[in-house]
Structures are given as structure tokens and as C-alpha cells.
Write an enzyme that holds these catalytic residues in place. Structure first.
Site, short mmCIF file in Angstrom:
data_model
loop_
_atom_site.label_atom_id
_atom_site.label_comp_id
_atom_site.label_asym_id
_atom_site.label_seq_id
_atom_site.Cartn_x
_atom_site.Cartn_y
_atom_site.Cartn_z
N GLY A 1 2.71 -5.57 7.28
CA GLY A 1 1.64 -6.22 6.53
C GLY A 1 0.47 -6.55 7.44
O GLY A 1 0.28 -5.91 8.48
N SER A 2 -0.27 -7.58 7.05
CA SER A 2 -1.49 -7.91 7.78
C SER A 2 -1.18 -8.69 9.06
O SER A 2 -0.11 -9.33 9.17
CB SER A 2 -2.40 -8.75 6.89
OG SER A 2 -1.73 -9.95 6.55
N GLU B 1 -10.40 -4.87 8.82
CA GLU B 1 -9.86 -3.58 8.39
C GLU B 1 -10.38 -3.28 6.98
O GLU B 1 -10.33 -4.14 6.09
CB GLU B 1 -8.33 -3.73 8.37
CG GLU B 1 -7.58 -2.50 8.02
CD GLU B 1 -6.06 -2.77 8.03
OE1 GLU B 1 -5.65 -3.94 8.14
OE2 GLU B 1 -5.32 -1.80 7.92
N ASN C 1 0.79 -1.24 0.00
CA ASN C 1 0.00 0.00 0.00
C ASN C 1 0.83 1.29 0.00
O ASN C 1 0.39 2.29 -0.57
CB ASN C 1 -1.03 -0.01 1.13
CG ASN C 1 -0.41 -0.02 2.49
OD1 ASN C 1 0.63 -0.63 2.70
ND2 ASN C 1 -1.02 0.66 3.43
N CYS D 1 -2.52 2.16 6.27
CA CYS D 1 -2.68 1.40 7.53
C CYS D 1 -3.20 2.27 8.66
O CYS D 1 -3.91 1.79 9.53
CB CYS D 1 -1.36 0.76 7.91
SG CYS D 1 -0.02 1.95 8.03
N GLU E 1 4.82 -4.57 12.02
CA GLU E 1 4.03 -3.35 11.79
C GLU E 1 2.75 -3.83 11.10
O GLU E 1 2.75 -4.09 9.89
CB GLU E 1 4.80 -2.37 10.89
CG GLU E 1 6.11 -1.86 11.48
CD GLU E 1 5.90 -0.81 12.56
OE1 GLU E 1 4.83 -0.18 12.58
OE2 GLU E 1 6.82 -0.61 13.37
P1 NAD Z 1 0.11 -8.92 3.54
O1 NAD Z 1 0.29 -9.35 4.96
O2 NAD Z 1 -0.86 -9.68 2.70
O3 NAD Z 1 1.51 -8.99 2.74
C1 NAD Z 1 2.71 -8.42 3.26
C2 NAD Z 1 3.90 -9.20 2.72
O4 NAD Z 1 3.80 -10.55 3.15
C3 NAD Z 1 4.00 -9.23 1.20
O5 NAD Z 1 5.35 -8.99 0.84
C4 NAD Z 1 3.55 -10.63 0.83
O6 NAD Z 1 4.25 -11.14 -0.28
C5 NAD Z 1 3.88 -11.46 2.05
N1 NAD Z 1 2.92 -12.54 2.28
C6 NAD Z 1 1.60 -12.56 1.98
N2 NAD Z 1 1.03 -13.73 2.38
C7 NAD Z 1 2.03 -14.45 2.95
C8 NAD Z 1 2.09 -15.74 3.58
N3 NAD Z 1 1.01 -16.52 3.68
N4 NAD Z 1 3.29 -16.16 4.07
C9 NAD Z 1 4.38 -15.38 3.97
N5 NAD Z 1 4.38 -14.16 3.38
C10 NAD Z 1 3.23 -13.70 2.88
O7 NAD Z 1 -0.24 -7.37 3.62
P2 NAD Z 1 -0.63 -6.39 2.42
O8 NAD Z 1 -1.94 -6.81 1.86
O9 NAD Z 1 0.51 -6.23 1.48
O10 NAD Z 1 -0.78 -5.00 3.20
C11 NAD Z 1 -1.93 -4.63 3.85
C12 NAD Z 1 -1.84 -4.86 5.35
O11 NAD Z 1 -0.66 -4.29 5.86
C13 NAD Z 1 -2.98 -4.20 6.11
O12 NAD Z 1 -3.40 -5.04 7.14
C14 NAD Z 1 -2.33 -2.95 6.67
O13 NAD Z 1 -2.95 -2.43 7.80
C15 NAD Z 1 -0.97 -3.44 6.96
N6 NAD Z 1 -0.05 -2.32 6.99
C16 NAD Z 1 0.52 -1.95 8.16
C17 NAD Z 1 1.37 -0.86 8.18
C18 NAD Z 1 2.05 -0.40 9.44
O14 NAD Z 1 2.96 0.40 9.31
N7 NAD Z 1 1.66 -0.85 10.61
C19 NAD Z 1 1.62 -0.16 7.01
C20 NAD Z 1 1.01 -0.58 5.84
C21 NAD Z 1 0.19 -1.66 5.83
#
Ligand code: NAD
Length: 475
Positions: free
Chosen positions: A205-206, A351, A132, A261, A227
Site C-alpha cells: 500500500g502507500s 505519486e 489497485n 505501483c 511493498e
Molecule cells: P493504502 O495504503 O491506502 O491502503 C492499503 C491497505 O491499508 C488497505 O487494505 C487499507 O484498508 C489499509 N489502510 C488504509 N489506511 C489505513 C490506516 N490509516 N491504518 C491502517 N490501515 C489502513 O493504499 P492503496 O490506496 O490501497 O494503494 C495505493 C498505494 O499502494 C500506492 O501508494 C501504491 O504505489 C502502493 N502500491 C504498492 C505496490 C507494491 O507492490 N510496491 C503495489 C500496489 C500498490
């Protein structure tokens, strides 16, 4: 077979690619063991190279993020490229201070002595980013990791493929891959990466994937920063400046088309001012993006079809008070205000991460705080009020990662505020000096004087317990 830039990114078969990743990790370990990164001058030189590379690649980054989700150049500069440039500038200015051992107060128990905290790099770090803010959330942690003297493996999100490619190009033309490398790919590649041993893992990420990352890290007792996300409320009290609250909530929510996020996920407003606030929010949407936001160059698109369909389905419940239009071909969802929503509706179950803003109401501040506390601790909380007592009550009684009083999102712009979540929204924080700290081990060292060696601590203890007790209680 030696790893080349291209071979590391186009991984042919799982066994093959696993072996290549292992080689890459070994090369980074050897680079770290060479001690080059321990020299602050080396770190500064590398950070300057990164600074120049970002300036050189600015247009390519604008183009990549526009291609991925039509992110406006203004937003790309403010929240990605310019943001990282500010982090770099601060780090380059302060690094010499940050690396100095910090002297701490002595205790008479160790007389004569001097004590210091030395910051040392962990070694090899893995940084995994989301889609994002695909540049910021990968490269801002990189700044901290390099400043602290680590070698880094970067994993950009495959869901923003143009930005992933632009970052890969930028990193490969700037760094020796034994020092900083990028590995592109999806879930399978990330899982292969997580099977390796690192000295630190920084994941954005999530929450769901955060759990998988922490499990993988536990295998080697690798420390992590997570994060994560969550549902961040914007609470509006009846004594707030409603016009200002509406403008600042609408800005924080619809920036990046709500794919932030720390975006206000939903509004929790005191019921007697709800209708006024909804009207003011609708007015702000018109002022920001015009009568048809689809035509606005300042409004981004949804990242992919899966997220588009998920967001579109949220519009089935509740009453639309503004927006609501969608276009699947361009993955457009209008900035939307959703009224008459309950906590049981799908839009309140996870979310949102898109330009849909549910409006819920509360009667008393106690009730509002209870509602927020009954759910996962949010990454951010925004409270709009003119009452000092109410502000204090919210800050005292509600747990959240960070946030603002009378604004949204802007706490991220102050590098002196550590940024991170708590509970379900994550652990650990970064930005500014905190980025240096998070990637550094605090090595505490006592330098004991040799000119005096009182025998009191050595056995046989005889009748010294009483004296010792008195000394401890006197301290
Ligand atoms: P995501 O968790 O789907 O993916 C993040 C990373 O993990 C990617 O590089 C992806 O390739 C990898 N990934 C995905 N599924 C995986 C799995 N099963 N096993 C191992 N790796 C895997 O997150 P997203 O959709 O890219 O981002 C959105 C989420 O991130 C939202 O929940 C958002 O709130 C959060 N976010 C948090 C912050 C923060 O600073 N706290 C900032 C931005 C986004």
C-alpha cells in the site's frame, strides 16, 4: 462465541469485533501449533485447492474487477488471475526443492561438523492488500505464505469492494478459517487487526500507511515486508529507439489507467528529443485506445470519486499535449500527456497513480541522475538508451527498487527477479522463490560430530592465544 465466516466479516461494535479477531487469531495459532502446515504434502494439497478455486472463480473475478473499475478482462487475466496461476504453478513444481535443508560449507574451527540452513514457517501471518491490483497483491503473497507453511489472515482493500467480496467467497469456500481467513473492512478494521500479535506482516500500500503498519508491528517486534509506492521515472536518452520507448512507456503507464505501483510516474527525457517523444507517445495513445479512449473497451476507470478529483486537479498546471478530457459520472480521465511541468506542481509532489504522464527534460545524464537521487528512492526506474556506458552509469549511480532497461513494468513478469522497493518505496521482496523465502525463517543449525572433542577452546586458556591468532590469520 465461535467465529463463523459471516460473523468475522460483519463486525458489529469495536469491542465485540476486537474480541472476535482475538478468537480468530487464537484459532489460527492453535492450527499452526498442531503442526499440520509443516508437512510439504499438506502445503501442496492446499495450494492445489487454491489453484482449482481460482479457475472455478475466474469469471467472478473478471466481473468483480470490471465492476470496481472497468478493468478489461485481458488485463485482469494478464496482471491478476494468470499472474497468480503462474506463481502457483512454479511453487507447486519447486516446493519440494525449496523446503529441503540446504547444506553449507564447513569451517575447520568446528571440525568435525556439518551445517544446514532449514527453512521454517514464521507461524501466523497477516497480509494486507491495496485496491489497485486487488487480487494479485493479496493472493500472490498468500501463495508464498502457504508454501512456506504459515497460517494466514488476509485483509483485502475495501476500496475495491466487489473484488474484496469475490476473494472472500473464494477463500471461504476453499479453506478452513483456522488456516486461512479473510477479514473485510476499512481503516478501523485494519487498525484492529494490527493490534493483534502476528509472526509476520506483509503489507502492500502507500508509504503513509506503511509507517503505521511498521509502528504497530514494532509493538511486538514482528518482522514486516512493506511493498510501497513512489514516483517511478522513465528516463529517455537521446540515443534511445524513440518509437519503441514511446510504445513501451505508453503501455506501462496507461495499463490499469495508470493505477499501477510500478507505472512510469513521469518521463524524464533528454531535451533535444522531447518533442519527437511527445508526438510518438500521442500516436501510441491513438493506436492503443482510438481517437476517443472513452469508447475503448481496453481502458479502465478511476477507482473512486476521491481519486478522480485528486487526479483532475493535477490538470490545472502544465500544458496538455494529449488527452485532458474527464467525465466525473464515469470517473473517466483520458490518457493525458502533461508538458511544461515543474517539480513544484502538485502533480510532481506525490505519486500520480492515474493516466496522467508529466514530461520533464534533462540536459545531461548526470543532471537526470541527480534529479532522481534528490527524491525518495523510487520503486521502479526505466531507462531507455542504446549506450552500454549510460545504462551502466544509471544502474551504478541511481538507487531504486527494480526496473527495466528499454522497457517498463515487465520485470514483474519474471518470477526469478525478486520484486520490492528500497527506502521510501519499501523493504523486502517477493515473487517466485523469493515469496517462499520472505515467509520463511532461515534456521541455521550445526551438527557437531561426537567422536572428537579437542580441548583447545576450553579454559584454562594458558598460553594458547598465539596459536589461536595464527590459526585465525591462516584461515
Ligand atoms: P493504502 O495504503 O491506502 O491502503 C492499503 C491497505 O491499508 C488497505 O487494505 C487499507 O484498508 C489499509 N489502510 C488504509 N489506511 C489505513 C490506516 N490509516 N491504518 C491502517 N490501515 C489502513 O493504499 P492503496 O490506496 O490501497 O494503494 C495505493 C498505494 O499502494 C500506492 O501508494 C501504491 O504505489 C502502493 N502500491 C504498492 C505496490 C507494491 O507492490 N510496491 C503495489 C500496489 C500498490
Amino acid at each position: 462465541m465461535p467465529i463463523t465466516s459471516t460473523s468475522a466479516s460483519r463486525l458489529p461494535s469495536p469491542d465485540d469485533s476486537q474480541a472476535r479477531l482475538q478468537q480468530l487469531v487464537q484459532r489460527q495459532r492453535a492450527f499452526f501449533a498442531s503442526g499440520k502446515t509443516l508437512d510439504p504434502a499438506f502445503r501442496k494439497a492446499q495450494l492445489r485447492l487454491l489453484q482449482q478455486a481460482i479457475r472455478r472463480n475466474e469469471q467472478a473475478l473478471f466481473d468483480a474487477m470490471y465492476a470496481d473499475f472497468r478493468k478489461p478482462a485481458f488485463e485482469t487475466f494478464a496482471t491478476e488471475v494468470g499472474f497468480v496461476e503462474l506463481e502457483l504453478k512454479l511453487t507447486l513444481n519447486k516446493l519440494e526443492d525449496w523446503v529441503k535443508p540446504k547444506k553449507v560449507k564447513e569451517t575447520i574451527l568446528n571440525f568435525p561438523s556439518r551445517s544446514y540452513v532449514h527453512t521454517t514457517p514464521y507461524g501466523l501471518t497477516l497480509i494486507i492488500g491495496p485496491w489497485n491490483y486487488p487480487f494479485n497483491l493479496l493472493v500472490a503473497p498468500l501463495v508464498g505464505a502457504l508454501a512456506a507453511g504459515n497460517c494466514v489472515l488476509l485483509k483485502p482493500s475495501e476500496i475495491a469492494p466487489h473484488t474484496s467480496a469475490a476473494i472472500t467467497k473464494l477463500i471461504r469456500e476453499t479453506f478452513d478459517e483456522a488456516y486461512v481467513a479473510v477479514v473485510e473492512g476499512g481503516v478501523e478494521v485494519t487498525q484492529q487487526l494490527l493490534a493483534q500479535r502476528y509472526d509476520y506482516i506483509f503489507f502492500t500500500g502507500s508509504s503513509r500507511v506503511g509507517q503505521a503498519v511498521m509502528k504497530a508491528a514494532a509493538e511486538h517486534l514482528t518482522p514486516v515486508t512493506l511493498e510501497l509506492g513512489g514516483k517511478s521515472p522513465a528516463m529517455v536518452a537521446e540515443d534511445a529507439d524513440l518509437e519503441l520507448a514511446a510504445r513501451r512507456i505508453a503501455w506501462g503507464k496507461f495499463l490499469n489507467a495508470g493505477q499501477t505501483c510500478v507505472a512510469p510516474d513521469y518521463v524524464l527525457v533528454q531535451e533535444q528529443v522531447k518533442d519527437d517523444l511527445v508526438q510518438l507517445l500521442a500516436k501510441c495513445i491513438r493506436e492503443f485506445y482510438g481517437g476517443d479512449p472513452r469508447q475503448s473497451p481496453d481502458f479502465a476507470r478511476i477507482i473512486n470519486d476521491r481519486h478522480f478529483r485528486r487526479l483532475e486537479a493535477y490538470l490545472q498546471n502544465g500544458t496538455i499535449r494529449a488527452g485532458g478530457q474527464t467525465d466525473s459520472a464515469s470517473r473517466y480521465i483520458a490518457p493525458t500527456l502533461l508538458d511544461q511541468v515543474t517539480w513544484e506542481d502538485p502533480v510532481m509532489q506525490e505519486e500520480i497513480f492515474g493516466p496522467i504522464l508529466p514530461i520533464l527534460t534533462y540536459r545531461s545524464l548526470d543532471e537526470a541522475m541527480q534529479v532522481v537521487n534528490a527524491h525518495e528512492k523510487p520503486l521502479a526506474l526505466y531507462f531507455f538508451s542504446s549506450s552500454e556506458n549510460k545504462k551502466e552509469a544509471v544502474l551504478r549511480c541511481v538507487q531504486f527498487g527494480g526496473g527495466c532497461i528499454n522497457d517498463t513494468v515487465s520485470h514483474l513478469a519474471n518470477p526469478n527477479l525478486p520484486f520490492g522497493g528500497v527506502g521510501g518505496s519499501g523493504m523486502g521482496s517477493y515473487h517466485g522463490k523469493s515469496s517462499f523465502d520472505v515467509f520463511s525463517h532461515q534456521k541455521s543449525v550445526l551438527h557437531r560430530g561426537t567422536w572428537l572433542d579437542l580441548p583447545v577452546r576450553y579454559p584454562p586458556y594458558r598460553d594458547r592465544l598465539r596459536t589461536l591468532r595464527r590459526l585465525f590469520r591462516w584461515l
